[in-house]
Design a protein around this motif. Structure first.
Motif, PDB file in Angstrom:
ATOM      1  N   SER A 105       1.230  -0.846  -0.280  1.00  0.00           N
ATOM      2  CA  SER A 105       0.063   0.197   0.030  1.00  0.00           C
ATOM      3  C   SER A 105       0.711   1.183  -0.249  1.00  0.00           C
ATOM      4  N   ALA A 106       1.535   1.367   1.128  1.00  0.00           N
ATOM      5  CA  ALA A 106       3.149   1.825   1.401  1.00  0.00           C
ATOM      6  C   ALA A 106       3.643   2.529  -0.099  1.00  0.00           C
ATOM      7  N   LEU A 107       4.198   0.999  -1.786  1.00  0.00           N
ATOM      8  CA  LEU A 107       4.342   1.287  -2.406  1.00  0.00           C
ATOM      9  C   LEU A 107       3.433   1.996  -3.758  1.00  0.00           C
ATOM     10  N   VAL A 108       1.953   1.065  -3.470  1.00  0.00           N
ATOM     11  CA  VAL A 108       1.079   2.120  -4.018  1.00  0.00           C
ATOM     12  C   VAL A 108       0.951   3.474  -3.775  1.00  0.00           C
ATOM     13  N   LEU A 109       1.202   4.106  -2.677  1.00  0.00           N
ATOM     14  CA  LEU A 109       1.208   5.933  -2.363  1.00  0.00           C
ATOM     15  C   LEU A 109       2.048   6.124  -2.603  1.00  0.00           C
ATOM     16  N   ILE A 110       3.365   6.273  -3.394  1.00  0.00           N
ATOM     17  CA  ILE A 110       4.399   6.898  -3.530  1.00  0.00           C
ATOM     18  C   ILE A 110       4.585   6.967  -5.569  1.00  0.00           C
ATOM     19  N   VAL A 111       4.548   5.616  -6.039  1.00  0.00           N
ATOM     20  CA  VAL A 111       3.932   5.476  -7.311  1.00  0.00           C
ATOM     21  C   VAL A 111       2.562   6.552  -7.282  1.00  0.00           C
ATOM     22  N   LEU A 112       1.232   6.489  -6.173  1.00  0.00           N
ATOM     23  CA  LEU A 112       0.234   7.661  -7.855  1.00  0.00           C
ATOM     24  C   LEU A 112       0.171   8.799  -6.843  1.00  0.00           C
ATOM     25  N   VAL A 113       1.554   9.331  -5.487  1.00  0.00           N
ATOM     26  CA  VAL A 113       1.993  10.579  -5.891  1.00  0.00           C
ATOM     27  C   VAL A 113       2.373  11.610  -7.020  1.00  0.00           C
ATOM     28  N   LEU A 114       3.860   9.908  -7.063  1.00  0.00           N
ATOM     29  CA  LEU A 114       4.548  10.713  -8.987  1.00  0.00           C
ATOM     30  C   LEU A 114       4.006  10.544  -9.395  1.00  0.00           C
ATOM     31  N   GLY A 115       2.869   9.638  -9.428  1.00  0.00           N
ATOM     32  CA  GLY A 115       2.404   9.548 -10.579  1.00  0.00           C
ATOM     33  C   GLY A 115       1.069  11.230 -11.326  1.00  0.00           C
ATOM     34  N   MET A 116       0.644  11.559 -10.409  1.00  0.00           N
ATOM     35  CA  MET A 116       0.138  12.900 -10.401  1.00  0.00           C
ATOM     36  C   MET A 116       1.012  13.946 -10.439  1.00  0.00           C
ATOM     37  N   ASN A 117       2.317  13.985  -9.845  1.00  0.00           N
ATOM     38  CA  ASN A 117       3.674  14.795 -10.258  1.00  0.00           C
ATOM     39  C   ASN A 117       3.692  14.536 -11.528  1.00  0.00           C
ATOM     40  N   LEU A 118       4.023  14.097 -12.045  1.00  0.00           N
ATOM     41  CA  LEU A 118       4.551  14.077 -12.940  1.00  0.00           C
ATOM     42  C   LEU A 118       3.693  14.308 -14.271  1.00  0.00           C
ATOM     43  N   ALA A 119       2.598  14.265 -14.078  1.00  0.00           N
ATOM     44  CA  ALA A 119       1.595  14.237 -15.231  1.00  0.00           C
ATOM     45  C   ALA A 119       1.274  15.504 -14.911  1.00  0.00           C
ATOM     46  N   ALA A 120       1.451  16.811 -13.939  1.00  0.00           N
ATOM     47  CA  ALA A 120       1.354  18.294 -13.964  1.00  0.00           C
ATOM     48  C   ALA A 120       2.765  18.445 -14.394  1.00  0.00           C
ATOM     49  N   ILE A 121       4.131  18.166 -14.313  1.00  0.00           N
ATOM     50  CA  ILE A 121       5.141  18.119 -14.506  1.00  0.00           C
ATOM     51  C   ILE A 121       5.328  18.708 -16.029  1.00  0.00           C
ATOM     52  N   ILE A 122       4.869  16.948 -16.302  1.00  0.00           N
ATOM     53  CA  ILE A 122       4.675  16.663 -18.351  1.00  0.00           C
ATOM     54  C   ILE A 122       4.249  18.062 -18.698  1.00  0.00           C
ATOM     55  N   TYR A 123       3.025  18.839 -18.314  1.00  0.00           N
ATOM     56  CA  TYR A 123       1.593  19.538 -18.681  1.00  0.00           C
ATOM     57  C   TYR A 123       2.125  20.705 -18.311  1.00  0.00           C
ATOM     58  N   ARG A 124       3.327  21.370 -17.506  1.00  0.00           N
ATOM     59  CA  ARG A 124       4.098  22.371 -17.007  1.00  0.00           C
ATOM     60  C   ARG A 124       4.705  22.906 -17.713  1.00  0.00           C
ATOM     61  N   ALA A 125       5.901  21.825 -18.502  1.00  0.00           N
ATOM     62  CA  ALA A 125       6.423  22.033 -19.084  1.00  0.00           C
ATOM     63  C   ALA A 125       6.518  22.340 -20.759  1.00  0.00           C
ATOM     64  N   ARG A 126       4.923  21.198 -21.439  1.00  0.00           N
ATOM     65  CA  ARG A 126       4.404  21.937 -22.607  1.00  0.00           C
ATOM     66  C   ARG A 126       3.987  23.148 -22.836  1.00  0.00           C
ATOM     67  N   LEU A 127       3.282  23.691 -21.581  1.00  0.00           N
ATOM     68  CA  LEU A 127       3.502  25.060 -21.498  1.00  0.00           C
ATOM     69  C   LEU A 127       4.026  25.744 -21.564  1.00  0.00           C
ATOM     70  N   ARG A 128       5.259  25.999 -20.385  1.00  0.00           N
ATOM     71  CA  ARG A 128       6.268  26.511 -20.621  1.00  0.00           C
ATOM     72  C   ARG A 128       6.621  26.596 -22.185  1.00  0.00           C
ATOM     73  N   ASN A 129       6.801  25.594 -23.386  1.00  0.00           N
ATOM     74  CA  ASN A 129       7.675  25.378 -24.516  1.00  0.00           C
ATOM     75  C   ASN A 129       6.665  26.334 -25.118  1.00  0.00           C
ATOM     76  N   ARG A 130       5.537  25.872 -25.017  1.00  0.00           N
ATOM     77  CA  ARG A 130       4.275  26.703 -25.577  1.00  0.00           C
ATOM     78  C   ARG A 130       4.286  28.791 -25.724  1.00  0.00           C
ATOM     79  N   LEU A 131       4.484  28.598 -24.367  1.00  0.00           N
ATOM     80  CA  LEU A 131       4.940  30.084 -23.986  1.00  0.00           C
ATOM     81  C   LEU A 131       7.015  30.247 -25.231  1.00  0.00           C
ATOM     82  N   SER A 132       7.325  29.825 -24.782  1.00  0.00           N
ATOM     83  CA  SER A 132       8.283  29.808 -24.431  1.00  0.00           C
ATOM     84  C   SER A 132       8.552  30.582 -27.245  1.00  0.00           C
TER      85      SER A 132
END
Length: 311
Positions: free
Chosen positions: A284-311
């Motif tokens: 359960s702890a491993l799933v929680l870590i992967v879940l949090v990292l997954g949500m962060n990764l999705a947000a980071i990818i979206y942020r990177a795409r937005l930054r590239n679009r703005l630049s």
């Protein structure tokens, strides 16, 4: 002879390796380089320690929890006093609480940052507001849990529910989002605002069409930090949303939910067979870590795409 001495003195002053008094200039520069090298190495060491700590934690959880993870573990509810079965209700409850908190906290936090940075007049009141926000960012999560219990659960009569937990987590995440969003707005050059206003745009049009798009990558960073904190918290949801056992998935905002942090806590401290459920705890702890990292990764990818679009 005097002429030769004067000529040598002039040559020494003109030589780039010597100062005005004929003293070598390389020593202060080499000292600055030495200090810079020492500071950079300390920063690298700090980053290495943090990375090593994360790697050790991930390896510890992976080595002890991977055997418990299978399709049944991820898609079924627990049974037999939670010694068997899976954690699907816990995963769904954690996702609903984290995303619900962000739906409430993110727009309020960004709007508050816009007011503080773009509209509020500098003065004593503004300093007091910022001091209060900084203090709230350091308040322990259990205090927010007690606040949610007293205000949302009891006073507003929401009961122990998904809505009460999401609102409590939103209140806890607000200081982080406000602080990061305000810093992102401050990083936008004033020339952007001046150029927009000079072309005839209103202040709100300038903020909405010029300032916010330029600051959005930094604002999303605040949202990522808030989401990470909300998804992994135990104390606030333990008082406001989480229950020991709920075999069904939440059907409304007023439903009780199971969450991964509370489920891990129950299995590790109050379970009927703590040793027998040890693999389930690590899984359960491993799933929680992967879940949090997954949500962060999705947000980071979206942020990177937005930054590239703005630049």
């Amino acid at each position: 002879m005097m002429l030769n001495l004067q000529t040598e003195s002039i040559n020494l002053k003109q030589d780039s390796r010597f100062g005005k008094n004929g003293a070598p200039q390389g020593t202060p520069k080499s000292r600055r380089r030495l200090y810079q090298s020492i500071v950079f190495n300390l920063l690298r060491a700090a980053a290495l320690v943090n990375g090593a700590a994360l790697a050790i934690i991930l390896w510890f959880m992976l080595a002890r929890g991977w055997r418990a993870i299978n399709w049944e573990f991820l898609t079924t509810a627990p049974y037999d006093s939670m010694t068997k079965g899976g954690i699907l209700p816990c995963i769904v409850g954690t996702l609903c609480l984290g995303l619900g908190a962000m739906v409430v906290a993110f727009p309020i936090g960004v709007a508050s940052a816009i007011y503080l940075n773009e509209y509020a007049r500098p003065g004593k009141v503004l300093r007091i507001i910022r001091l209060g926000i900084n203090n709230l960012a350091g308040v322990p999560s259990v205090v927010f849990g007690l606040f949610g219990l007293a205000f949302f659960v009891i006073y507003l009569e929401m009961g122990v529910s998904l809505l009460a937990g999401a609102l409590t987590l939103a209140a806890m995440s607000l200081p982080v989002i406000i602080g990061a969003s305000e810093e992102a707005l401050k990083s936008v050059p004033d020339t952007y605002r001046e150029a927009s206003l000079g072309l005839g745009a209103t202040k709100w049009q300038t903020i909405y069409r010029v300032v916010l798009p330029a600051a959005m990558p930094g604002i999303l960073t605040g949202g990522i930090l808030g989401l990470s904190r909300a998804a992994g918290e135990l104390a606030p949801v333990m008082f406001t949303a989480a229950v020991y056992f709920a075999p069904k998935l939440p059907s409304s905002p007023f439903s009780e939910v199971m969450t991964l942090p509370y489920h891990i806590y129950v299995l590790a401290t109050a379970g009927t067979e703590i040793e027998a459920t040890r693999p389930l705890q690590y899984g359960s702890a491993l799933v929680l870590i992967v879940l949090v990292l997954g949500m962060n990764l999705a947000a980071i990818i979206y942020r990177a795409r937005l930054r590239n679009r703005l630049s």
